[in-house]
Design an enzyme around this catalytic site. Sequence first.
Site, PDB file in Angstrom:
ATOM      1  N   ARG A  80       0.870  -1.199  -0.061  1.00 40.43           N
ATOM      2  CA  ARG A  80      -0.076  -0.005  -0.220  1.00 40.43           C
ATOM      3  C   ARG A  80       0.870   1.319  -0.147  1.00 40.43           C
ATOM      4  NH1 ARG A  80      -2.817  -2.364  -2.235  1.00 40.43           N
ATOM      5  NH2 ARG A  80      -4.417  -3.722  -1.421  1.00 40.43           N
ATOM      6  N   GLU A  83       2.087   1.714  -3.567  1.00 44.40           N
ATOM      7  CA  GLU A  83       0.877   2.182  -4.312  1.00 44.40           C
ATOM      8  C   GLU A  83       0.603   3.549  -3.995  1.00 44.40           C
ATOM      9  OE1 GLU A  83      -3.713   0.572  -5.007  1.00 44.40           O
ATOM     10  OE2 GLU A  83      -2.945   0.688  -3.135  1.00 44.40           O
ATOM     11  N   SER A 106      15.241  14.825   2.671  1.00 43.99           N
ATOM     12  CA  SER A 106      16.204  13.714   3.219  1.00 43.99           C
ATOM     13  C   SER A 106      15.439  12.537   4.046  1.00 43.99           C
ATOM     14  CB  SER A 106      16.972  14.367   4.311  1.00 43.99           C
ATOM     15  OG  SER A 106      18.092  13.522   4.723  1.00 43.99           O
TER      16      SER A 106
END
Length: 140
Positions: A80, A83, A106
């Site tokens: 997820r 995604e 960073s």
Amino acid sequence: GYCWPQKRAAGLSFADLGEAIGRDEVWVAALLYGQASAPQDEALKLAEILGVSPEVAEELTHPPVKGLGPVVPTDPLIYRFYEIMQVYGMPLKDVIHEKFGDGIMSAIDFTMNVDREEDHEHGDRVKVTMSGKFLPYKRW
């Protein structure tokens, strides 16, 4: 992979371990997954709490080879996040550039926290907060 049965057997959370050494739970989890390195005193304290040898503590002090798993993760929760970056990565990049200019966030000067937001009507929510120092690209 995850191989800390001592943590599980002791019934300790990452938050418990973090509190014991003055670190955040997400950082402690990264350490135990071999994705961070600890100062020797913290490694020894964790080894004592978990009941593992000083040799194991020594391993926690070494700079790790970072990165876990395949390029496209197969674990549903980790996928997820992959995604999310596939869908929102370019929009996030553009919004960050609009607000900060040409550069990156960073992942070294960085913190991440996970919180639970209770929502009795629609179901509880996971809140992940990432904070990284902005690093502008150098022009020369």
